[in-house]
Design an enzyme around this catalytic site. Structure first.
Site, PDB file in Angstrom:
ATOM      1  N   CYS B 249       0.863  -1.189   0.000  1.00 34.29           N
ATOM      2  CA  CYS B 249       0.000   0.000   0.000  1.00 34.29           C
ATOM      3  C   CYS B 249       0.892   1.228   0.000  1.00 34.29           C
ATOM      4  O   CYS B 249       1.633   1.471  -0.942  1.00 34.29           O
ATOM      5  CB  CYS B 249      -0.988  -0.026   1.163  1.00 34.29           C
ATOM      6  SG  CYS B 249      -0.235  -0.150   2.788  1.00 34.29           S
ATOM      7  N   ARG B 254      -2.174  -0.749   5.484  1.00 33.35           N
ATOM      8  CA  ARG B 254      -3.410  -1.262   4.895  1.00 33.35           C
ATOM      9  C   ARG B 254      -3.176  -2.656   4.312  1.00 33.35           C
ATOM     10  O   ARG B 254      -4.035  -3.532   4.378  1.00 33.35           O
ATOM     11  CB  ARG B 254      -3.907  -0.310   3.795  1.00 33.35           C
ATOM     12  CG  ARG B 254      -4.521   0.949   4.319  1.00 33.35           C
ATOM     13  CD  ARG B 254      -4.883   1.914   3.198  1.00 33.35           C
ATOM     14  NE  ARG B 254      -3.725   2.599   2.656  1.00 33.35           N
ATOM     15  CZ  ARG B 254      -3.768   3.501   1.675  1.00 33.35           C
ATOM     16  NH1 ARG B 254      -4.929   3.803   1.114  1.00 33.35           N
ATOM     17  NH2 ARG B 254      -2.695   4.123   1.249  1.00 33.35           N
TER      18      ARG B 254
END
Lengths: 157, 313
Positions: B249, B254
């Site tokens: 990410c 994430r």
């Protein structure tokens, strides 16, 4: 002031905020922040036109603890302040008020309320100029007195 | 309906309520909102701050093994303690902490399904009581370095293409998942809204990556989607269990959630998290990048640009 005391100060403001709610007779209402990130602050500002001071200020918002605590602390700080004093406030100073040690990883949250309040004053100035009053009281324009820009902000009126 | 391959890695809010004072279990809150724990937390829970506890302050890396051992000791976590994570934002940061704990070889881990949101929705109690547990002596045993990918690993994974090449085909059996928002993947955004300090000089994505935003794996109530839903979500883009998969990410947080879903819940065997992610890749000189928004802009410009007349040179 140690780190634990700073955290207590911020958490107390986030849990029991001052000046939270709509202001029915606000001169200007401005929202700042980014709904995608979850931090939003709306400032309601009523101005004492004669003295160019804050007559009343409140906020609504949602988001992280720091952004909401900062809005509560800021609205307490500026109660009755001359608008020029707020326009001259710098963002680094706001970080120091909140406790740089604790808020440094979240500068945009820490300064969202201040940048939104400044945007509200700017809008108020524009309104007054458009109405043909008070235009001469800010000859150099409010933005020229700002020190530095906010770490990140976008505002909608 | 198929279940997850490893359903025991998810525990319910009921389970946490029953085990919050179990000495063999430590509940750990890890949030994006760095002061959320202090506003009230699950009774018995301790806090791990991803920013200050897990990251080295001087160099861009996680804390080293001795520092991790000290952190565990201070939290009263022993080598046999079962650590259960929960947090805000659909357990996004809880999964990040989980991944770092796994990286350092702590094997008894779980995530509370639904995170803080579900706990609150069920009107379960929170407390502001500061907690401390007797310190433990923790030893980092076998680090699981195989779940982490570095830039060099990613370059090898995509076949070391010439950076000037426009199209890149990944070597057979390899897959790459970009879990950022569509605007970041397409190159329109150089950073997440509100995180300008975590930006990059170039936008776009690593060549060959497919776009599957992390949040598609979680439902509105913060719980993970069912095994069937996850299977069809990822398989529709060619992310199948037999492949060598790297997820990334912006700084690796994430993608930790996506790593948790694929490697831990679904049991895909070879999934790595590239935590250098776009803040490294988009800033390094000379790496290959695909940038659909740039290509789109060039196509538009080519359509509207006036044709130079002959003889004007």
């Amino acid at each position: 002031v140690n780190r634990a005391e700073i955290i207590d100060f911020l958490v107390e403001h986030a849990r029991s905020p001052s000046n939270r709610g709509r202001l029915a007779d606000a001169d200007v209402i401005v929202s700042g922040g980014n709904p995608n990130c979850g931090d939003v602050v709306t400032i309601f500002l009523r101005v004492d036109h004669e003295n160019d001071r804050v007559a009343a200020v409140s906020f609504e918002g949602e988001g992280c603890t720091i952004s909401q605590a900062a809005a509560s602390i800021l609205t307490e700080m500026v109660s009755g302040s001359p608008l020029g004093e707020i326009e001259a406030k710098d963002y680094q100073g706001m970080m120091d008020v909140l406790g740089r040690e604790v808020v440094r990883s979240r500068p945009s949250c820490a300064t969202l309320a201040l940048s939104t309040l400044k945007a509200a004053i700017k809008k108020y100035r524009r309104q007054r100029t458009a109405e043909g009053v008070d235009g001469a009281s800010t000859p150099e324009g409010p933005s020229s007195r700002e020190v530095g820009g906010p770490p990140a902000a976008c505002h909608t009126e | 309906m198929a279940d997850y391959m490893n359903p025991e890695l998810l525990v319910s809010t009921d389970w946490v309520a029953e085990h919050s004072s179990d000495p063999a279990v430590r509940i750990v809150e890890s949030d994006e909102d760095v002061l959320l724990y202090e506003t009230g937390h699950i009774p018995g829970a301790v806090k791990v701050d991803w920013h200050t506890d897990l990251n080295d302050e001087r160099i861009r890396d996680y804390i080293d093994a001795p520092a991790f051992a000290r952190l565990m000791g201070a939290l009263g976590i022993g080598n046999d303690t079962t650590v259960v994570f929960y947090g805000d934002k659909s357990n996004w940061w809880a999964c990040y902490a989980y991944w770092v704990f796994r990286l350092y070889g702590h094997d008894k881990l779980a995530v509370m399904n639904g995170g803080r949101k579900k706990w609150l929705a069920e009107k379960r109690p929170l407390t502001r009581e500061a907690l401390s547990y007797p310190a433990t002596t923790y030893s980092v045993m076998d680090a699981h370095l195989e779940i982490r990918a570095f830039r060099e690993d990613v370059l090898r994974h995509i076949g070391r293409p010439n950076a000037r090449r426009e199209r890149v085909e990944l070597p057979e059996g390899n897959a790459l998942v970009d879990v950022r928002s569509p605007g970041e993947y397409s190159g329109e955004l150089l950073h997440m809204p509100d995180y300008p300090q975590e930006g990059a000089l170039r936008g776009g994505h690593i060549p060959g990556a497919v776009s599957i935003p992390w949040s598609k794996a979680v439902a509105d109530d913060g719980t993970f989607r069912s095994a069937d839903e996850i299977k069809s979500l990822y398989e529709a883009q060619g992310i199948t269990p037999g492949k060598d998969i790297i997820v990334y990410c912006r700084i690796g947080e994430r993608s930790s959630l996506t790593w948790f879903v694929l490697h831990e819940l679904m049991g895909y065997r070879r999934v790595c998290n590239y935590d250098g992610s776009w803040t490294e890749w988009g800033n390094v000189v000379g790496l290959p990048v695909e940038n659909p928004s740039l290509e789109e802009r060039r196509r538009k410009e080519a359509r509207t640009a006036p044709h130079p007349e002959m003889g004007t040179m």
